[in-house]
Design a protein around this motif. Structure first.
Motif, short mmCIF file in Angstrom:
data_model
loop_
_atom_site.label_atom_id
_atom_site.label_comp_id
_atom_site.label_asym_id
_atom_site.label_seq_id
_atom_site.Cartn_x
_atom_site.Cartn_y
_atom_site.Cartn_z
N ILE A 228 0.84 -1.34 -0.08
CA ILE A 228 -0.22 0.05 -0.07
C ILE A 228 0.77 1.07 0.04
CG2 ILE A 228 -1.62 1.16 1.43
CD1 ILE A 228 -3.02 -1.09 1.96
N TRP A 229 2.00 1.27 0.61
CA TRP A 229 2.98 2.36 0.72
C TRP A 229 3.24 2.64 -0.76
CZ3 TRP A 229 7.96 1.95 -0.91
CH2 TRP A 229 8.73 3.17 -0.83
N SER A 230 3.54 1.62 -1.51
CA SER A 230 4.13 1.82 -2.71
C SER A 230 3.17 2.62 -3.85
CB SER A 230 4.67 0.32 -3.34
OG SER A 230 3.26 -0.48 -3.75
N THR A 231 1.86 2.68 -3.47
CA THR A 231 1.04 3.23 -4.28
C THR A 231 1.10 4.71 -3.92
OG1 THR A 231 -0.82 3.25 -2.59
CG2 THR A 231 -0.69 1.36 -4.00
N SER A 232 1.69 5.22 -3.19
CA SER A 232 1.93 6.66 -2.55
C SER A 232 2.94 7.18 -3.52
CB SER A 232 2.22 6.90 -1.10
OG SER A 232 3.56 6.20 -1.02
N ILE A 233 3.74 6.50 -4.24
CA ILE A 233 4.81 7.02 -4.94
C ILE A 233 4.41 7.95 -6.14
CG2 ILE A 233 7.08 6.48 -6.15
CD1 ILE A 233 7.33 4.03 -4.49
N MET A 234 3.30 7.13 -6.81
CA MET A 234 2.86 7.88 -8.09
C MET A 234 2.17 9.39 -7.66
SD MET A 234 3.09 7.65 -11.26
CE MET A 234 2.90 9.02 -12.05
N ILE A 235 1.39 9.21 -6.50
CA ILE A 235 0.71 10.68 -6.34
C ILE A 235 1.66 11.60 -5.96
CG2 ILE A 235 0.16 9.96 -3.87
CD1 ILE A 235 -2.56 11.46 -4.27
N ALA A 236 2.89 11.13 -5.27
CA ALA A 236 4.04 11.96 -4.86
C ALA A 236 4.32 12.63 -6.18
CB ALA A 236 5.06 11.38 -4.06
N VAL A 237 4.59 11.91 -7.37
CA VAL A 237 5.02 12.31 -8.40
C VAL A 237 3.93 13.48 -9.21
CG1 VAL A 237 5.48 11.87 -11.02
CG2 VAL A 237 6.04 10.17 -9.22
N THR A 238 2.65 13.22 -8.94
CA THR A 238 1.98 14.26 -9.57
C THR A 238 1.54 15.29 -8.78
OG1 THR A 238 -0.10 13.25 -8.43
CG2 THR A 238 0.47 12.48 -10.59
N VAL A 239 1.78 15.50 -7.27
CA VAL A 239 1.45 16.53 -6.50
C VAL A 239 2.83 17.32 -6.34
CG1 VAL A 239 -0.27 15.53 -5.36
CG2 VAL A 239 2.10 15.39 -4.35
N SER A 240 3.82 16.98 -6.89
CA SER A 240 5.09 17.43 -6.70
C SER A 240 5.59 18.23 -8.17
CB SER A 240 6.27 16.65 -6.37
OG SER A 240 6.47 15.53 -7.31
N GLN A 241 4.62 18.18 -9.14
CA GLN A 241 4.89 18.82 -10.23
C GLN A 241 4.83 20.49 -10.21
OE1 GLN A 241 5.33 17.38 -13.50
NE2 GLN A 241 5.45 15.67 -11.96
N HIS A 242 5.87 21.10 -9.47
CA HIS A 242 6.03 22.36 -9.10
C HIS A 242 6.73 23.29 -10.36
CE1 HIS A 242 4.50 21.42 -5.36
NE2 HIS A 242 5.45 20.82 -4.85
N ALA A 243 7.90 22.64 -10.99
CA ALA A 243 8.52 23.32 -12.12
C ALA A 243 7.84 23.78 -13.05
CB ALA A 243 9.67 22.75 -12.16
N PHE A 244 7.02 22.70 -13.88
CA PHE A 244 6.31 23.05 -15.15
C PHE A 244 5.15 23.86 -15.02
CE2 PHE A 244 7.97 18.25 -16.19
CZ PHE A 244 9.32 19.05 -16.55
N PRO A 245 4.28 23.74 -13.87
CA PRO A 245 3.36 24.76 -13.81
C PRO A 245 3.85 26.13 -13.76
CG PRO A 245 2.65 22.82 -12.24
CD PRO A 245 4.08 22.70 -12.95
N VAL A 246 5.16 26.30 -12.95
CA VAL A 246 5.71 27.65 -12.87
C VAL A 246 6.17 28.17 -14.14
CG1 VAL A 246 7.80 28.98 -11.99
CG2 VAL A 246 6.42 27.20 -10.61
N LEU A 247 6.59 27.29 -15.22
CA LEU A 247 6.80 27.68 -16.65
C LEU A 247 5.62 28.17 -17.37
CD1 LEU A 247 9.64 25.13 -17.46
CD2 LEU A 247 10.04 27.35 -16.82
N GLN A 248 4.52 27.41 -17.12
CA GLN A 248 3.17 27.71 -17.57
C GLN A 248 2.82 28.94 -17.30
OE1 GLN A 248 1.53 23.63 -16.52
NE2 GLN A 248 0.70 23.79 -18.56
N ALA A 249 2.75 29.21 -15.89
CA ALA A 249 2.31 30.46 -15.51
C ALA A 249 3.11 31.75 -15.78
CB ALA A 249 2.26 30.34 -13.80
#
Length: 478
Positions: A228-249
């Motif tokens: 179950i812990w391993s399922t948290s890895i992928m959501i950590a990838v999505t919620v840590s998308q900080h750099a690309f939205p900054v470039l978009q903004a």
């Protein structure tokens, strides 16, 4: 933070300024790089010590036998703890970012350094008021002892449940025989010869050959929660998308008023605001209403919270892909395909829905994870349980970097422009977001499988009773 601040204060600690006319910047010296990276390393070590331990330590202050409604109290604590973390992030991406942008890096780094120093003083001032649990031996030592002992005893047959060959030196403990899950570890607590293996005081002569039933069950609880812990890895990838939205903004119209533009790095505030608003609404209103339908006092179960968070993160990536496609099409139609610094005639507030969805996903999944790990481990392992959440986030960041590298490598084959090119208008960040959306959806179904395999998760509640009884025995002995 102090060392990082020095890189802004001391001219010798950073490269000289760039020549704007010829766009040439001098390279940093090895000593300058060493100072910068050392500050990063020390901050990472500090964060690794503070984040998991502070949460478990705070829960220890409330999770006491005198509290009759421990589950509800802890649920509220975890909710408000994460809300306070969200509030601090909101201050960071607004006030601190504004100071760094408008007032420079010396003050921008100096203010957080001062706040950390103040927090350190406050922590030690309250030291005498804290409830301090008795420290146990290293989990890693116990882990390797159980694995090695089970290997040494691999030739032994498992005795029946009511046999006196199971080793448990804590008299009166409710855990008198190991469970049937991960049965090969049960051989670690089989007594070969009571006269040779156990002392008169009831202790194992060689803890690397004989472990207690409780030790074995602790290691099992860690093994069991890993899927179950391993399922948290992928959501950590999505919620840590900080750099690309900054470039978009940065490539969109960020005007809030005619004279004020929101800094591109401050759009994360919408994610944090959503997280805080949801936590407050759920804690104060919605949990009571939802409990009428779910028949659970806490409203949604911990697995339901985690699953909803995973599904929302997938939806957030879908929205991100759609918005980016619209932004890129607008940039191309406005003749900005070759200009990475051009501003598209499109409001940056189109990015708000994806930030809000990811904030909501984090509110569901992160808090669900923290509560789940804390409830599935004994108090002696509470900090390890909570540390799993931080570990999942760290692994998620590494996996996110790996995904970007793989996408970059294979998307530019045949001389094509990479999907994640520096020029957003030439790249295809919408395709990249679709990749994350598909991976998130696969991860959601993987979570459903892991959740089903895990089974009921209310069984380990007897851990606390065992811990309290052992604490009373220790006190009586003293």
């Amino acid at each position: 933070m102090g060392m990082l601040t020095l890189t802004a204060i001391l001219p010798a600690a950073r490269p000289s300024s760039c020549n704007a006319r010829v766009e040439i910047c001098s390279k940093p010296h090895m000593a300058q790089i060493a100072l910068l990276f050392t500050s990063f390393a020390i901050m990472s070590i500090g964060s690794g010590a503070i984040r998991p331990c502070s949460l478990a330590f705070g829960a220890d202050q409330l999770d006491q036998p005198k509290n009759k409604d421990n589950v509800k109290i802890l649920q509220r604590f975890f909710n408000w703890y994460y809300a306070s973390v969200g509030a601090s992030v909101m201050i960071a991406v607004t006030v601190i970012v504004y100071i760094q942008t408008e007032k420079g890096w010396i003050l921008g780094f100096g203010v957080p350094t001062g706040l950390v120093f103040l927090a350190t003083i406050m922590f030690f001032m309250g030291s005498n008021l804290y409830i301090k649990m008795k420290a146990n031996k290293s989990l890693f030592t116990g882990f390797f002892q159980v694995v090695l002992a089970s290997f040494k005893n691999k030739d032994l047959n498992l005795p029946p449940k009511n046999s006196n060959r199971w080793f448990d030196h804590n008299m009166g403990s409710k855990i008198v025989a190991p469970t049937d899950r991960i049965r090969f570890l049960n051989k670690a607590c089989i007594v070969r010869n009571p006269e040779k293996d156990v002392t008169r005081a009831g202790q194992a002569v060689d803890p690397w050959s004989l472990c207690t039933v409780k030790q074995v069950e602790e290691v099992k609880s860690l093994f069991k929660v890993i899927p179950i812990w391993s399922t948290s890895i992928m959501i950590a990838v999505t919620v840590s998308q900080h750099a690309f939205p900054v470039l978009q903004a940065n490539s969109m119209d960020r005007h809030l008023t005619k004279k004020f533009k929101i800094p591109p790095g401050s759009f994360d505030v919408f994610s944090v605001l959503t997280l805080i608003i949801w936590i407050v609404l759920y804690d104060q209103i919605l949990s009571h209403q939802i409990s009428k339908f779910t028949k659970q006092p806490e409203g949604l179960s911990l697995k339901q919270k985690m699953g909803i968070g995973l599904l929302l993160s997938c939806l957030g990536m879908v929205v991100s892909a759609i918005v980016e496609r619209k932004r890129r099409d607008a940039a191309i139609s406005q003749g900005l395909s070759r200009n990475p610094y051009g501003v598209v005639n499109m409001s940056a507030f189109w990015l708000v829905p994806q930030h809000s969805l990811l904030g909501l996903a984090e509110a569901f999944n992160a808090i669900g994870q923290i509560e789940f790990y804390y409830s599935q481990f004994p108090k002696s392992m509470s900090s390890i349980g909570v540390a799993l959440f931080a570990l999942g986030t760290a692994v998620g960041n590494l996996v996110g970097s790996l995904i970007v590298g793989v996408v970059n490598k294979y998307s530019k084959r045949g001389g094509r422009v990479s999907w994640v090119a520096n020029n957003l208008n030439l790249g295809h960040y919408d395709y990249y977001y679709w990749v994350l959306a598909v991976l998130s959806l696969v991860n959601f179904f993987y979570f459903l499988g892991c959740s089903w395999a895990y089974g009921p998760y209310d069984e380990p509640k007897h851990w606390d009773d065992v811990h309290d009884q052992e604490a009373q025995e220790d006190t009586s002995a003293i």
